[in-house]
Scaffold this motif. Structure first.
Motif, PDB file in Angstrom:
ATOM      1  N   GLN A 200       0.809  -1.216   0.000  1.00  0.00           N
ATOM      2  CA  GLN A 200       0.000   0.000   0.000  1.00  0.00           C
ATOM      3  C   GLN A 200       0.841   1.266   0.000  1.00  0.00           C
ATOM      4  O   GLN A 200       0.297   2.364  -0.173  1.00  0.00           O
ATOM      5  N   GLY A 201       2.138   1.129   0.210  1.00  0.00           N
ATOM      6  CA  GLY A 201       2.999   2.303   0.215  1.00  0.00           C
ATOM      7  C   GLY A 201       2.685   3.262   1.344  1.00  0.00           C
ATOM      8  O   GLY A 201       2.606   4.478   1.133  1.00  0.00           O
ATOM      9  N   HIS A 202       2.491   2.737   2.542  1.00  0.00           N
ATOM     10  CA  HIS A 202       2.164   3.584   3.689  1.00  0.00           C
ATOM     11  C   HIS A 202       3.245   4.634   3.914  1.00  0.00           C
ATOM     12  O   HIS A 202       4.442   4.344   3.810  1.00  0.00           O
ATOM     13  N   ALA A 203       2.811   5.831   4.216  1.00  0.00           N
ATOM     14  CA  ALA A 203       3.738   6.941   4.439  1.00  0.00           C
ATOM     15  C   ALA A 203       4.570   6.719   5.698  1.00  0.00           C
ATOM     16  O   ALA A 203       5.698   7.198   5.793  1.00  0.00           O
ATOM     17  N   VAL A 204       3.993   6.028   6.682  1.00  0.00           N
ATOM     18  CA  VAL A 204       4.693   5.765   7.945  1.00  0.00           C
ATOM     19  C   VAL A 204       5.096   4.294   7.964  1.00  0.00           C
ATOM     20  O   VAL A 204       4.244   3.407   7.980  1.00  0.00           O
ATOM     21  N   ALA A 205       6.388   4.036   7.943  1.00  0.00           N
ATOM     22  CA  ALA A 205       6.876   2.658   7.889  1.00  0.00           C
ATOM     23  C   ALA A 205       7.156   2.079   9.278  1.00  0.00           C
ATOM     24  O   ALA A 205       7.529   0.923   9.401  1.00  0.00           O
ATOM     25  N   ASP A 206       6.996   2.897  10.308  1.00  0.00           N
ATOM     26  CA  ASP A 206       7.275   2.438  11.673  1.00  0.00           C
ATOM     27  C   ASP A 206       6.244   1.404  12.114  1.00  0.00           C
ATOM     28  O   ASP A 206       5.146   1.292  11.559  1.00  0.00           O
ATOM     29  N   ALA A 207       6.603   0.659  13.141  1.00  0.00           N
ATOM     30  CA  ALA A 207       5.689  -0.332  13.716  1.00  0.00           C
ATOM     31  C   ALA A 207       5.872  -0.363  15.223  1.00  0.00           C
ATOM     32  O   ALA A 207       6.979  -0.213  15.733  1.00  0.00           O
ATOM     33  N   MET A 208       4.759  -0.565  15.926  1.00  0.00           N
ATOM     34  CA  MET A 208       4.790  -0.735  17.373  1.00  0.00           C
ATOM     35  C   MET A 208       4.376  -2.163  17.700  1.00  0.00           C
ATOM     36  O   MET A 208       3.503  -2.731  17.030  1.00  0.00           O
ATOM     37  N   GLU A 209       4.987  -2.758  18.717  1.00  0.00           N
ATOM     38  CA  GLU A 209       4.699  -4.143  19.083  1.00  0.00           C
ATOM     39  C   GLU A 209       3.968  -4.212  20.415  1.00  0.00           C
ATOM     40  O   GLU A 209       4.309  -3.503  21.355  1.00  0.00           O
ATOM     41  N   PHE A 210       2.972  -5.106  20.480  1.00  0.00           N
ATOM     42  CA  PHE A 210       2.260  -5.393  21.715  1.00  0.00           C
ATOM     43  C   PHE A 210       2.120  -6.904  21.850  1.00  0.00           C
ATOM     44  O   PHE A 210       2.134  -7.638  20.855  1.00  0.00           O
ATOM     45  N   GLY A 211       1.946  -7.381  23.079  1.00  0.00           N
ATOM     46  CA  GLY A 211       1.866  -8.815  23.315  1.00  0.00           C
ATOM     47  C   GLY A 211       0.464  -9.369  23.387  1.00  0.00           C
ATOM     48  O   GLY A 211       0.288 -10.587  23.405  1.00  0.00           O
ATOM     49  N   THR A 212      -0.572  -8.512  23.420  1.00  0.00           N
ATOM     50  CA  THR A 212      -1.948  -9.001  23.544  1.00  0.00           C
ATOM     51  C   THR A 212      -2.822  -8.382  22.464  1.00  0.00           C
ATOM     52  O   THR A 212      -2.599  -7.243  22.031  1.00  0.00           O
ATOM     53  N   LEU A 213      -3.838  -9.112  22.053  1.00  0.00           N
ATOM     54  CA  LEU A 213      -4.713  -8.615  20.996  1.00  0.00           C
ATOM     55  C   LEU A 213      -5.550  -7.429  21.466  1.00  0.00           C
ATOM     56  O   LEU A 213      -5.782  -6.486  20.726  1.00  0.00           O
ATOM     57  N   GLU A 214      -6.010  -7.453  22.732  1.00  0.00           N
ATOM     58  CA  GLU A 214      -6.798  -6.324  23.223  1.00  0.00           C
ATOM     59  C   GLU A 214      -5.925  -5.089  23.400  1.00  0.00           C
ATOM     60  O   GLU A 214      -6.392  -3.964  23.265  1.00  0.00           O
ATOM     61  N   GLY A 215      -4.647  -5.301  23.711  1.00  0.00           N
ATOM     62  CA  GLY A 215      -3.726  -4.171  23.788  1.00  0.00           C
ATOM     63  C   GLY A 215      -3.563  -3.512  22.428  1.00  0.00           C
ATOM     64  O   GLY A 215      -3.548  -2.280  22.304  1.00  0.00           O
ATOM     65  N   ILE A 216      -3.459  -4.340  21.399  1.00  0.00           N
ATOM     66  CA  ILE A 216      -3.334  -3.816  20.039  1.00  0.00           C
ATOM     67  C   ILE A 216      -4.602  -3.075  19.632  1.00  0.00           C
ATOM     68  O   ILE A 216      -4.559  -1.934  19.167  1.00  0.00           O
TER      69      ILE A 216
END
Length: 286
Positions: A200-216
């Motif tokens: 999709q060519g996202h303008a923001v290539a950063d990523a954040m990580e979380f350990g739980t689905l509800e946290g995400i």
């Protein structure tokens, strides 16, 4: 003749990283651990570890033994469980699952297993697909429900469901301008999300990580980023009202999910019950 207690001790030293940690895990004194390892080396006529100061490094012969030790100890546990399940229907079943899969399908399936095998102790671990597959190979889990397909000479993969991934973001937010929020390394959904982000060519290539689905989903719901998640997980989330769900192309969206077991492992009745119960849960969900 090698004793199982010696193999357990050897495995503990390897997995815990040393004599002291292994003695704590095994609830024994260090001298017992050292003695068992020494006797094992004498019996096999080879060094299992290289001694480096206070540390230990696995020798080539030790790496070979570790593989066989895990198989032998797993076979002992499975044999014991299989024998106990005949008549008394007691024992232990160690189950692994992705967190999303556990939330969707395991409660009803575990209830069915408990009803069919009331004396069976059920142990459940949640992890990424990669980590769970590795634990099955290491004989640490009897089965695992992972994203597939899984192709490995030592494993059987039985498909039980096909999950649909969807793109999720907060209302009023443009995902193109936001960072991706995902599970840690080893998650099959993570791989697809990163691929979709590149496509999709996202303008923001950063990523954040979380350990739980509800946290995400919680972070997504307040506009901190976007993610890919199974549609049914989103529909059941407490954050559903704040989320926008978008359909994805089939090559990204469709994720076969199945039960992974060791190909040469003994067949446990409870595993068949679990597999059938999970498949039924997935069938009803569609």
């Amino acid at each position: 003749m090698m004793e199982l207690v010696a193999l357990r001790t050897f495995q503990a030293v390897v997995e815990e990283g040393g004599i002291l940690a292994a003695s704590r895990k095994l609830n024994t004194v260090q001298s017992n651990v050292t003695g068992r390892i020494r006797r094992l080396e004498e019996e096999l006529g080879t060094e299992l570890f290289f001694r480096k100061g206070r540390g230990l490094e696995l020798a080539p012969s030790g790496r070979v033994l570790l593989d066989y030790a895990r198989r032998m100890l797993q076979l002992e546990r499975q044999t014991s469980a299989a024998v106990r399940q005949v008549g008394e229907c007691v024992g232990e079943l160690r189950i692994g699952a992705m967190e999303t899969f556990a939330a969707l399908h395991l409660p009803a399936a575990l209830k069915a297993v408990r009803a069919e095998h009331p004396g069976l102790e059920l142990r459940v671990q949640t992890e990424t697909s990669a980590a769970l597959t590795e634990r099955v190979l290491e004989h640490k889990l009897d089965c695992a429900f992972v994203a597939g397909p899984v192709v490995h000479p030592d494993l059987d993969f039985t498909e039980v469901a096909v999950e649909e991934l969807v793109q999720v973001h907060a209302r009023g937010m443009d995902p193109i301008q936001q960072p991706l929020i995902l599970f840690r390394e080893g998650c099959a959904y993570r791989t697809r999300a990163l691929a979709w982000q590149r496509q999709q060519g996202h303008a923001v290539a950063d990523a954040m990580e979380f350990g739980t689905l509800e946290g995400i989903l919680g972070c997504v719901s307040v506009g901190l980023g976007w993610t890919l998640m199974p549609r049914r997980v989103v529909e059941q989330s407490q954050h559903r009202a704040d989320l926008v769900v978008e359909t994805l192309p089939e090559d990204i969206a469709r994720v076969p999910t199945g039960m992974v077991t060791l190909r040469d492992g003994p067949t446990l009745v409870a595993l068949k019950t679990l597999g059938a119960a999970v498949a039924e849960s997935a069938r009803r969900a569609f």
